[in-house]
Write a protein that holds these residues in place. Structure first.
Motif, PDB file in Angstrom:
ATOM      1  N   THR A 114       4.020   2.711  -4.934  1.00  0.00           N
ATOM      2  CA  THR A 114       5.409   2.289  -5.179  1.00  0.00           C
ATOM      3  C   THR A 114       6.215   3.425  -5.817  1.00  0.00           C
ATOM      4  OG1 THR A 114       4.753   1.393  -7.306  1.00  0.00           O
ATOM      5  CG2 THR A 114       4.803  -0.150  -5.453  1.00  0.00           C
ATOM      6  N   GLU A 115       5.575   4.588  -5.987  1.00  0.00           N
ATOM      7  CA  GLU A 115       6.268   5.726  -6.613  1.00  0.00           C
ATOM      8  C   GLU A 115       7.046   6.503  -5.555  1.00  0.00           C
ATOM      9  OE1 GLU A 115       6.248   5.924  -9.720  1.00  0.00           O
ATOM     10  OE2 GLU A 115       4.586   4.581 -10.181  1.00  0.00           O
ATOM     11  N   PRO A 116       8.267   6.928  -5.902  1.00  0.00           N
ATOM     12  CA  PRO A 116       9.051   7.691  -4.928  1.00  0.00           C
ATOM     13  C   PRO A 116       8.341   8.983  -4.507  1.00  0.00           C
ATOM     14  CG  PRO A 116      10.287   7.339  -6.989  1.00  0.00           C
ATOM     15  CD  PRO A 116       8.972   6.665  -7.157  1.00  0.00           C
ATOM     16  N   THR A 117       7.538   9.547  -5.418  1.00  0.00           N
ATOM     17  CA  THR A 117       6.868  10.805  -5.074  1.00  0.00           C
ATOM     18  C   THR A 117       5.414  10.572  -4.658  1.00  0.00           C
ATOM     19  OG1 THR A 117       6.323  11.044  -7.397  1.00  0.00           O
ATOM     20  CG2 THR A 117       8.294  12.211  -6.614  1.00  0.00           C
ATOM     21  N   GLY A 118       5.037   9.308  -4.467  1.00  0.00           N
ATOM     22  CA  GLY A 118       3.649   8.997  -4.105  1.00  0.00           C
ATOM     23  C   GLY A 118       3.359   9.379  -2.664  1.00  0.00           C
ATOM     24  N   PRO A 119       2.056   9.382  -2.297  1.00  0.00           N
ATOM     25  CA  PRO A 119       1.702   9.727  -0.915  1.00  0.00           C
ATOM     26  C   PRO A 119       2.183   8.643   0.050  1.00  0.00           C
ATOM     27  CG  PRO A 119      -0.228   8.974  -2.145  1.00  0.00           C
ATOM     28  CD  PRO A 119       0.902   9.035  -3.125  1.00  0.00           C
ATOM     29  N   PRO A 120       2.450   9.012   1.321  1.00  0.00           N
ATOM     30  CA  PRO A 120       2.897   8.004   2.287  1.00  0.00           C
ATOM     31  C   PRO A 120       1.779   7.013   2.600  1.00  0.00           C
ATOM     32  CG  PRO A 120       2.492  10.121   3.374  1.00  0.00           C
ATOM     33  CD  PRO A 120       2.292  10.349   1.898  1.00  0.00           C
ATOM     34  N   ALA A 121       2.161   5.800   2.998  1.00  0.00           N
ATOM     35  CA  ALA A 121       1.145   4.798   3.376  1.00  0.00           C
ATOM     36  C   ALA A 121       0.406   5.276   4.632  1.00  0.00           C
ATOM     37  CB  ALA A 121       1.834   3.464   3.644  1.00  0.00           C
ATOM     38  N   ALA A 122      -0.854   4.841   4.764  1.00  0.00           N
ATOM     39  CA  ALA A 122      -1.687   5.290   5.890  1.00  0.00           C
ATOM     40  C   ALA A 122      -1.076   4.857   7.226  1.00  0.00           C
ATOM     41  CB  ALA A 122      -3.086   4.706   5.737  1.00  0.00           C
ATOM     42  N   ASP A 123      -1.060   5.789   8.163  1.00  0.00           N
ATOM     43  CA  ASP A 123      -0.614   5.499   9.532  1.00  0.00           C
ATOM     44  C   ASP A 123      -1.593   4.575  10.237  1.00  0.00           C
ATOM     45  OD1 ASP A 123       1.703   6.642  10.139  1.00  0.00           O
ATOM     46  OD2 ASP A 123       0.887   8.423  11.167  1.00  0.00           O
ATOM     47  N   LYS A 124      -2.889   4.922  10.073  1.00  0.00           N
ATOM     48  CA  LYS A 124      -3.956   4.180  10.760  1.00  0.00           C
ATOM     49  C   LYS A 124      -4.978   3.733   9.732  1.00  0.00           C
ATOM     50  CE  LYS A 124      -6.058   5.729  14.356  1.00  0.00           C
ATOM     51  NZ  LYS A 124      -6.829   6.708  15.137  1.00  0.00           N
ATOM     52  N   PRO A 125      -4.656   2.681   8.929  1.00  0.00           N
ATOM     53  CA  PRO A 125      -5.600   2.257   7.889  1.00  0.00           C
ATOM     54  C   PRO A 125      -6.948   1.849   8.498  1.00  0.00           C
ATOM     55  CG  PRO A 125      -3.802   0.663   8.182  1.00  0.00           C
ATOM     56  CD  PRO A 125      -3.463   1.843   9.021  1.00  0.00           C
ATOM     57  N   TRP A 126      -8.017   2.020   7.726  1.00  0.00           N
ATOM     58  CA  TRP A 126      -9.345   1.619   8.200  1.00  0.00           C
ATOM     59  C   TRP A 126      -9.333   0.128   8.527  1.00  0.00           C
ATOM     60  CZ3 TRP A 126     -12.299   5.450   9.463  1.00  0.00           C
ATOM     61  CH2 TRP A 126     -12.280   6.629   8.732  1.00  0.00           C
ATOM     62  N   PRO A 127      -9.813  -0.258   9.738  1.00  0.00           N
ATOM     63  CA  PRO A 127      -9.818  -1.684  10.066  1.00  0.00           C
ATOM     64  C   PRO A 127     -11.094  -2.415   9.620  1.00  0.00           C
ATOM     65  CG  PRO A 127     -10.237  -0.376  12.056  1.00  0.00           C
ATOM     66  CD  PRO A 127     -10.086   0.591  10.909  1.00  0.00           C
TER      67      PRO A 127
END
Ligand SMILES: NC(=O)c1ccc[n+]([C@@H]2O[C@H](COP(=O)([O-])OP(=O)(O)OC[C@H]3O[C@@H](n4cnc5c(N)ncnc54)[C@H](O)[C@@H]3O)[C@@H](O)[C@H]2O)c1
Length: 340
Positions: A259-272
């Protein structure tokens, strides 16, 4: 080398695939109580299907891989041990301690090999964490946070034969906590909730659980698990010491959003799920099993190791039922167990 694979469901299929491609494995004989399932997989892999377990032993194999539902493991381990065959078996050995102790006794009496499928011992991240702890990189370790979150629950029919969330899922975290830290768990306090799907309440299981574990050097660990984690399959372990903190399972597929503006982006392909997340570890543990059969390496996870993880799960069940901390010494099958 010819290997018999008993049980061709979710994990049996992936193990049969791996073994079929292994250059030291000449052929496989596959069987399942659902003969169509074994036949279909055998056809796909160019291997042989047997009508039942008896044929695996009659036709002759050099080793056995057991990937049936847990309730059938102990009897099959005993049968393979009495035939003098090395066994790789999925976790856990049995759904209870007497069955587990009996199977270990059979293996030790026969002097055969039982390698248990705790594949996290072959995952790059867990291996790195163990090395960091052993090398003293973290300084005095004070906190471990382990978690296993399935994206989607298993099929409803799997639940009554799974042994419940502690024995079926958290057992991986219990083994990993012991293996990575090199310490024993001496006390647990466990909670669980069945506030989610009705299928968990129907079989007296929980869909989410949290455990506090006290290790024998005073390190505190938590282990949490859930069967329904919409973001994806999330398996991590954080280890914090006086000098440094490390995390296993944090990469560009970890299903968490900052939720941080400088945090890493959410995973494109999260582990299923586990098949994808632990694919390389499943291959590595079976490659190790082939080396163990050849006598080229020591058994990386024997029955006694699996017993200790099950004892922790048993302590959790008792703790949840009685709403109290449970000492591991209260649970049978400790190092002092006679006949094991
Ligand atoms: N290491 C891991 O990450 C991991 C992941 C999933 C499951 N597992 C373990 O693997 C085992 C199987 O789980 P799964 O998810 O593949 O289950 P599954 O239900 O998909 O498959 C089990 C298969 O075994 C067959 N079977 C049951 N009893 C049998 C018997 N006596 N003889 C022959 N076949 C029999 C069933 O017909 C089914 O096809 C369980 O013990 C589970 O704890 C381990």
């Amino acid at each position: 080398m010819r290997i018999g694979v008993i049980g061709t469901g979710r994990i049996g299929t992936i193990h049969a695939n791996t073994l079929s491609r292994h250059r030291e494995v000449g052929s496989l004989i596959l069987t399942d109580t659902d003969p169509g399932r074994a036949a279909e997989l055998a056809l796909r892999l160019g291997e042989t299907a047997a009508p039942g377990v008896d044929e695996i032993f009659k036709w002759g194999v050099d080793a056995v891989v057991i990937t049936t539902n847990t309730s059938a493991h102990a009897e099959l381990i005993g049968r393979a041990a009495r035939s003098g065959l090395p066994v790789f078996c999925e976790k856990p050995i049995a759904l209870d301690l007497p069955g587990t102790l009996h199977a270990i006794g059979e293996v030790e009496t026969a002097g055969t090999v039982l390698q248990m499928g705790f594949q996290r011992r072959f995952d790059t991240g867990y291996v790195g964490a163990r090395e960091a702890v052993r090398a003293g990189r973290l300084g005095r370790l004070h906190t471990v946070r382990a978690l296993t979150c399935d994206q989607a629950p298993p099929p409803a029919e799997y639940l009554p034969v799974s042994g419940g969330l502690y024995r079926d899922t958290l057992i991986h975290d219990f083994d990993a906590v012991r293996w990575v830290t090199g310490r024993e768990v001496v006390e647990v306090y466990a909670a669980g909730t069945d506030a989610g799907g009705a299928m968990f309440r129907a079989v007296g299981d929980v869909d989410t659980a949290a455990v506090v574990l006290t290790l024998d050097d005073g390190t505190l660990a938590t282990a949490t698990a859930t069967r329904l984690n919409g973001a994806g399959y999330d398996v991590r372990m954080e280890l914090a010491g006086e000098r440094d903190t490390i995390v296993v399972g944090l990469d560009d597929r970890t299903p968490i959003a900052s939720t941080e503006p400088t945090g890493p982006p959410a995973a494109d392909k999260p582990w299923p799920g586990f098949l994808e997340r632990f694919g390389p570890a499943y291959e590595a543990e079976l490659a190790a099993f082939v080396e163990v059969i050849h006598g080229e390496r020591a058994n990386p996870c024997d029955g006694r190791e699996a017993l200790q993880a099950l004892r922790i799960a048993e302590a959790c069940e008792l703790s949840r039922a009685e709403h109290r901390p449970v000492r591991l010494a209260e649970i049978a099958g400790g190092r002092e167990a006679v006949g094991v």
